[in-house]
Design a protein around this motif. Structure first.
Motif, PDB file in Angstrom:
ATOM      1  N   ASP A 172       0.866  -1.183   0.000  1.00  0.00           N
ATOM      2  CA  ASP A 172       0.000   0.000   0.000  1.00  0.00           C
ATOM      3  C   ASP A 172       0.898   1.227   0.000  1.00  0.00           C
ATOM      4  OD1 ASP A 172      -2.314   1.420   0.010  1.00  0.00           O
ATOM      5  OD2 ASP A 172      -2.738   1.186   2.140  1.00  0.00           O
ATOM      6  N   THR A 174       0.884   5.564   0.958  1.00  0.00           N
ATOM      7  CA  THR A 174       0.096   6.669   1.514  1.00  0.00           C
ATOM      8  C   THR A 174       0.098   7.817   0.497  1.00  0.00           C
ATOM      9  OG1 THR A 174       2.022   7.699   2.487  1.00  0.00           O
ATOM     10  CG2 THR A 174       0.844   6.101   3.858  1.00  0.00           C
ATOM     11  N   GLY A 194      -6.091  -0.474  -2.036  1.00  0.00           N
ATOM     12  CA  GLY A 194      -6.421   0.828  -2.617  1.00  0.00           C
ATOM     13  C   GLY A 194      -7.628   0.819  -3.535  1.00  0.00           C
ATOM     14  N   SER A 198      -9.304   6.704  -3.559  1.00  0.00           N
ATOM     15  CA  SER A 198      -8.386   7.002  -2.451  1.00  0.00           C
ATOM     16  C   SER A 198      -7.536   8.196  -2.865  1.00  0.00           C
ATOM     17  CB  SER A 198      -7.498   5.804  -2.148  1.00  0.00           C
ATOM     18  OG  SER A 198      -6.647   5.576  -3.242  1.00  0.00           O
ATOM     19  N   HIS A 199      -7.015   8.925  -1.884  1.00  0.00           N
ATOM     20  CA  HIS A 199      -6.223  10.108  -2.226  1.00  0.00           C
ATOM     21  C   HIS A 199      -4.951   9.735  -2.963  1.00  0.00           C
ATOM     22  CE1 HIS A 199      -8.875  12.124   0.768  1.00  0.00           C
ATOM     23  NE2 HIS A 199      -8.883  12.979  -0.234  1.00  0.00           N
ATOM     24  N   THR A 200      -4.449   8.533  -2.682  1.00  0.00           N
ATOM     25  CA  THR A 200      -3.251   8.081  -3.392  1.00  0.00           C
ATOM     26  C   THR A 200      -3.540   8.005  -4.895  1.00  0.00           C
ATOM     27  OG1 THR A 200      -2.564   6.855  -1.459  1.00  0.00           O
ATOM     28  CG2 THR A 200      -1.638   6.134  -3.549  1.00  0.00           C
ATOM     29  N   ASP A 349      -6.633   9.733   5.808  1.00  0.00           N
ATOM     30  CA  ASP A 349      -5.355   9.207   5.305  1.00  0.00           C
ATOM     31  C   ASP A 349      -4.381  10.339   4.964  1.00  0.00           C
ATOM     32  OD1 ASP A 349      -6.842  10.111   3.203  1.00  0.00           O
ATOM     33  OD2 ASP A 349      -6.388   8.441   1.865  1.00  0.00           O
ATOM     34  N   ARG A 476     -11.549   4.298   0.769  1.00  0.00           N
ATOM     35  CA  ARG A 476     -10.203   3.752   0.560  1.00  0.00           C
ATOM     36  C   ARG A 476     -10.186   2.235   0.564  1.00  0.00           C
ATOM     37  NH1 ARG A 476      -8.018   6.315   5.888  1.00  0.00           N
ATOM     38  NH2 ARG A 476      -9.797   5.056   6.469  1.00  0.00           N
TER      39      ARG A 476
END
Ligand code: PEP
Ligand code: MG
Length: 590
Positions: A172, A174, A194, A198-200, A349, A476
């Protein structure tokens, strides 16, 4: 690019297409699980093993003291306290003697004893009634890892220091890991966990880094140095590709670039539907450097500036001047178009380790975003003053995230007044008429949008969180992905009613969630009456092409039919059927 092919059989893994693009390259595998060697030792080895442990602890102590003094020199006293717990634990015989005793009685190596006794203490801290102790369990975990890293000679991976062009594969990542990737030559990445929202993943799209997420444990079959293909457009990762597969994907790469070139020609065009409805397309950005991208992709201003990333990418709390310079850089370049600067949306996150946010800030329902800012006036006022100062240099607006009701909005606006008064007192210019808007991303805000519209200058609908909070599905988490339904009738009704309320109240409304950058969803949003959308810069040309190929009338009649349907599944089937018949141009893009 020529790549050596593999003698092994190719394996195609299917994941979630998180960020488009095709890349062929070498793997850099991040093993975020610490390898803890575990073996028995002979009684006569105990002394030398304890000696090794003492050396490692002294090493960690020196490192920590050095970091702490550096932070103190920089006058960040609160940040320096973070390491106080680590240092105290290293000095505490209750902890260190327990580890030594464990080695003497169980005859095990130092790494195993540190891990086991560390676990025992972490469990006790986490179960404690005392909040203070519970919070310290995180520090203790970090300390235990640091000692094991030194004992085993393993290095923590620093993504900002990778100097070769590689494809990162990890369990994973961040959002801050992803942010670091922009500074060097990371070609693409793939993760076992993920989701697309997700912000990633959002950041990867913004930065134009191809990515596939949610691949599951099969990905463990790839190791550093292997050749791999990442197809971020379709969500495939091909391990051990043979010459034929590589050739096939090189052709895909060429096609992808050709489409990019074609779309680039739309950069400077104003967008309107076939029947003449003008639609404004703005960009979502995270870093001030991305301002170059918005020009490249032809955005009309910035609809969402996620300012928390600047905080996440530092090792200290940014000063008012640092923030001001960063905002001014953007505002000056984007003017006369608008830059909507969203105040800190930290938490969940999106963390800034030096802030040591309370545990509840890590929760999506916890003390985060505007709630956190209202509890930390020093941080909030510093940011507000910086935004206000930047407003003297161009067209800037302020936007608050995660507003749940009027009390919060009023309190946040009151802080703007304080920041304005402080600047006036210091004789520093700002735009006193600056507009203040809010994200509508909580169901409560959507439901009372009529009340909020009386006190907010504009709305921006954040569907990423609106979906998450109205359906109670963590955006997420790949395990509940099928429940995260943008087409759920509740989501569509909430969105449509917010647009209607804003129109009735005569305030601006736009939408900056990921739905805006999806060809089919953008069509529905326009049908609902939205004329302003904001999205990751790289998808702007594609959405411009889609919008200019459809008519507003058709989009309106499609949405009218859809709003009668009772489930997301039925809506999806209906859209596909209609899209094929009524919007054939759209089919090129989905
Ligand atoms: C949203 O929630 O839709 C949004 C745009 O904000 P973020 O993705 O930063 O939470
Ligand atoms: Mg949000």
């Amino acid at each position: 690019m020529t790549q050596r092919s593999s003698a092994q059989t190719p394996i195609t893994l299917t994941g979630i297409a998180a960020s488009p693009g095709v890349v062929i390259g070498e793997v850099f595998r991040i093993h975020d699980q610490l390898d803890i060697p575990r073996h028995p030792i002979r009684p006569e080895q105990v002394d030398s093993e304890i000696h090794r442990l003492d050396d490692a602890m002294a090493h960690v102590q020196r490192d920590l003291s050095a970091i702490r003094s550096r932070i103190l020199l920089d006058a960040h006293r609160k940040d320096a306290d973070i390491f106080q717990v680590h240092i105290m634990m290293l000095d505490d015989p209750m902890f260190t003697d327990r580890i030594r005793q464990d080695m003497e009685t169980r005859y095990i190596n130092a790494e195993a004893a540190v891990a086991d006794i560390g676990d025992e203490f972490i469990r006790a801290f986490s179960a404690s009634e005392n909040v203070h102790l519970r919070e310290k369990s995180v520090d203790l975990k970090d300390l235990v890892q640091q000692i094991i890293f030194v004992l085993t000679g393993q290095e923590r991976v620093d993504l900002s220091n990778l100097d070769t062009e590689v494809i990162v594969l990890a369990h994973d990542l961040t959002p801050s890991d992803t942010a670091l990737m922009r500074k060097n030559g990371i070609l693409a990445f793939a993760t076992e966990l993920g989701t697309r929202i997700s912000h990633t993943a959002i950041l990867a799209r913004s930065l134009g880094i191809p990515a596939v997420v949610g691949l599951g444990s099969e990905m463990a079959k790839a190791e550093t140095g292997d050749v791999v293909i990442i197809d971020g457009t379709h969500g495939y990762v091909i391990l051990h590709p043979n010459a034929e597969t590589i050739q096939q994907y090189q052709t895909e790469q060429e096609k992808y670039h050709a489409v990019e070139v074609e779309l680039a020609s739309l950069r400077d065009t104003e967008v309107q539907t076939r029947d003449g409805q003008r639609i404004e397309i703005a960009a979502n950005i995270e870093f001030h450097e991305e301002v170059e991208l918005i020009q490249k992709h032809g955005a009309k201003g910035i609809g969402l500036y996620r300012t928390e990333y600047f905080f996440m990418n530092q090792d200290h709390l940014p000063s008012e001047d640092e923030l001001f310079e960063s905002y001014r850089y953007v505002v000056e370049r984007v003017s006369p178009e608008v830059t909507i600067i969203r105040t800190l949306d930290l938490g969940g996150d999106k963390l800034a380790p030096y802030l040591r946010l309370p545990r509840s800030s890590h929760s999506l329902m916890g003390l985060r975003a505007i709630r956190l800012c209202l509890k930390h006036p020093d941080i909030f006022l510093t940011q507000l003053r910086a935004i206000l100062r930047a407003s003297a240099y161009g067209n800037a607006k302020i936007m608050f995230p995660m507003i749940s009701g009027l009390d919060e909005l009023r309190e946040a606006k009151w802080f703007v007044e304080i920041a304005q008064a402080e600047l006036t007192q210091r004789g520093i210019p700002f735009n006193p008429e600056i507009e203040i808007g809010i994200m509508i991303e909580l169901p409560s805000a959507a439901i009372i949008a009529d009340l909020l519209a009386k006190e907010a200058d504009f709305f921006s609908i954040g569907t990423n969180d609106l979906i998450q909070y109205s359906l109670a599905v963590d955006r997420r988490n790949e395990e509940t992905l099928s429940l995260y339904e943008p087409l759920h009738p509740a989501v569509l009704r909430l969105t449509q009613s917010v647009v209607q309320v804003a129109h009735d109240a005569g305030i601006d409304v736009s939408l900056c969630g990921e739905m805006a950058g999806d060809p089919v969803f953008s069509l529905l949003l326009i049908g609902m009456g939205l004329t302003k959308l904001s999205m990751s810069p790289p998808v702007i040309p594609e959405i411009k092409k889609v919008i200019s190929s459809i008519s507003l009338k058709e989009a309106q009649s499609l949405i009218a039919e859809i709003m009668k349907l009772p489930t997301a599944g039925e809506i999806e089937v209906y859209i596909w059927k209609e899209a094929v018949e009524r919007f054939p141009e759209l089919m090129n893009w989905v």
